[in-house]
Design an enzyme around this catalytic site. Structure first.
Site, mmCIF file in Angstrom:
data_model
loop_
_atom_site.group_PDB
_atom_site.id
_atom_site.type_symbol
_atom_site.label_atom_id
_atom_site.label_comp_id
_atom_site.label_asym_id
_atom_site.label_seq_id
_atom_site.Cartn_x
_atom_site.Cartn_y
_atom_site.Cartn_z
ATOM 1 N N TYR A 31 70.870 20.570 197.787
ATOM 2 C CA TYR A 31 69.808 20.535 198.791
ATOM 3 C C TYR A 31 69.056 19.215 198.756
ATOM 4 O O TYR A 31 69.253 18.395 197.842
ATOM 5 C CB TYR A 31 68.840 21.713 198.574
ATOM 6 C CG TYR A 31 67.907 21.521 197.392
ATOM 7 C CD1 TYR A 31 68.360 21.650 196.079
ATOM 8 C CD2 TYR A 31 66.568 21.181 197.582
ATOM 9 C CE1 TYR A 31 67.507 21.464 195.007
ATOM 10 C CE2 TYR A 31 65.706 20.989 196.506
ATOM 11 C CZ TYR A 31 66.181 21.134 195.229
ATOM 12 O OH TYR A 31 65.333 20.932 194.163
ATOM 13 N N LYS A 145 71.414 17.412 192.637
ATOM 14 C CA LYS A 145 70.314 18.210 193.193
ATOM 15 C C LYS A 145 70.871 19.563 193.623
ATOM 16 O O LYS A 145 71.087 19.852 194.795
ATOM 17 C CB LYS A 145 69.637 17.469 194.351
ATOM 18 C CG LYS A 145 68.222 17.944 194.610
ATOM 19 C CD LYS A 145 67.436 16.937 195.409
ATOM 20 C CE LYS A 145 66.110 17.453 195.917
ATOM 21 N NZ LYS A 145 65.158 17.885 194.898
ATOM 22 N N LEU A 201 67.054 13.924 187.538
ATOM 23 C CA LEU A 201 67.328 13.651 188.940
ATOM 24 C C LEU A 201 66.694 12.297 189.256
ATOM 25 O O LEU A 201 65.510 12.088 188.981
ATOM 26 C CB LEU A 201 66.716 14.727 189.839
ATOM 27 C CG LEU A 201 67.051 14.514 191.314
ATOM 28 C CD1 LEU A 201 68.485 14.960 191.593
ATOM 29 C CD2 LEU A 201 66.084 15.252 192.215
#
Ligand code: PMP
Length: 282
Positions: A31, A145, A201
């Site tokens: 996402y 992600k 991330l």
């Protein structure tokens, strides 16, 4: 309210997702969340780049070219007349009888997207927030992600229950990132943050900040730091698409510095606002 399912924009009430969608059953998907300032996506290209890269890392092919997808997102933003908000998009491996093994190639991935109005967290940005330290119990591909966010949710919930805005995570005493943000310390005028490895991330806000620092001769060191360094830092802040540059003024109940947002954090906030303001005007 309009949402997008694959290439169709429709009323939210008309959107249908199969109960055997692999996103729903396995969290088998990826996402993105993109900020909208004044009706315009901020760093849309970078977010899409990461979206395609996340999908590729788990062997899902995005069923659109980047420009097509960007156009669709812009259409959705327009239809919903979003001013300040965000667009959420996710891509799953599609719907097929539950089985850990990937489905055959004729099963199409499912892309969904929606927008919402989100105000900038001006009060927290001004006053700073509290954070707690928590164990990073996530897997070893945090660079993806992925929809699998359970460890992040558990950490965020623990933080919330302690009256904290964020949980800052560590692996064996080395700080990785926040449960939904990247984490930074300031020591002697230098910013330190975990390098963009498989353990974090690589936030788009983090990348924007790195660029801002480079352009303004602010030392930005991508080096892991310890919990001791965190506890003794002059300043702490976290960044994310919705939190921007968020000062952390309390850590595990103890004030950071004098308990107010630090000087360099303030400067970065100003530079960050200038950055998205200039994009809006462009
Ligand atoms: N790390 C994690 C685990 C996150 O969930 C997020 C926000 N999605 C970030 C970092 C920050 O990324 P970005 O700046 O792209 O929002």
């Amino acid at each position: 309210v309009k949402v997008m399912v694959n290439d169709k924009i429709m009323d939210r009430s008309e959107a249908v997702i199969d109960i055997e969608d692999r996103g729903y059953q396995f969290g088998d998907g990826v996402y993105e969340v993109i900020r909208i300032y004044d009706g315009v996506m901020f760093t849309g290209d970078e977010h899409l780049e990461r979206f395609y890269s996340s999908a590729e890392k788990i062997q899902i092919t995005v069923p659109f070219q980047k420009e097509e997808l960007l156009d669709l997102m812009n259409q959705l933003i327009k239809e919903n007349n979003v001013k300040d908000g965000s667009v959420y998009m996710q891509l799953t491996r599609g719907a097929s009888p539950r089985n850990h093994v990937f489905p055959s190639k004729d099963i199409k991935p499912v892309l969904t997207a929606y927008t919402k109005e989100v105000a900038r967290p001006v009060e927290s940005l001004e006053n700073g927030v509290a954070a707690m330290i928590a164990d990073d119990i996530r897997w070893l591909r945090c660079d993806i992600k992925s929809l699998n966010l359970l460890p992040n949710l558990l950490a965020k919930q623990a933080a919330t229950e302690q009256g904290c805005y964020e949980a800052i995570l560590h692996r064996d005493g080395l700080v990785t990132e926040g449960s939904s943000s990247n984490a930074y310390i300031v020591v002697d005028g230098k910013i330190k943050t975990h390098p963009a490895t498989n353990l974090i991330l690589n936030g788009i806000t983090r990348q924007v900040l790195a660029r801002i620092c480079q352009n303004n001769n602010i030392p930005f060191v991508e080096e892991a730091f310890t919990l001791d360094e965190l506890r003794n830092a002059d300043e702490i802040f976290v960044t994310s698409t919705t939190s921007e540059v968020m000062p952390v003024v309390k850590l595990d109940g103890t004030e950071v510095g004098d308990g107010n947002p630090g000087e360099l954090t303030r400067k970065l906030q100003t530079l960050f606002v200038e950055e998205f303001e200039s994009v809006k005007k462009a």
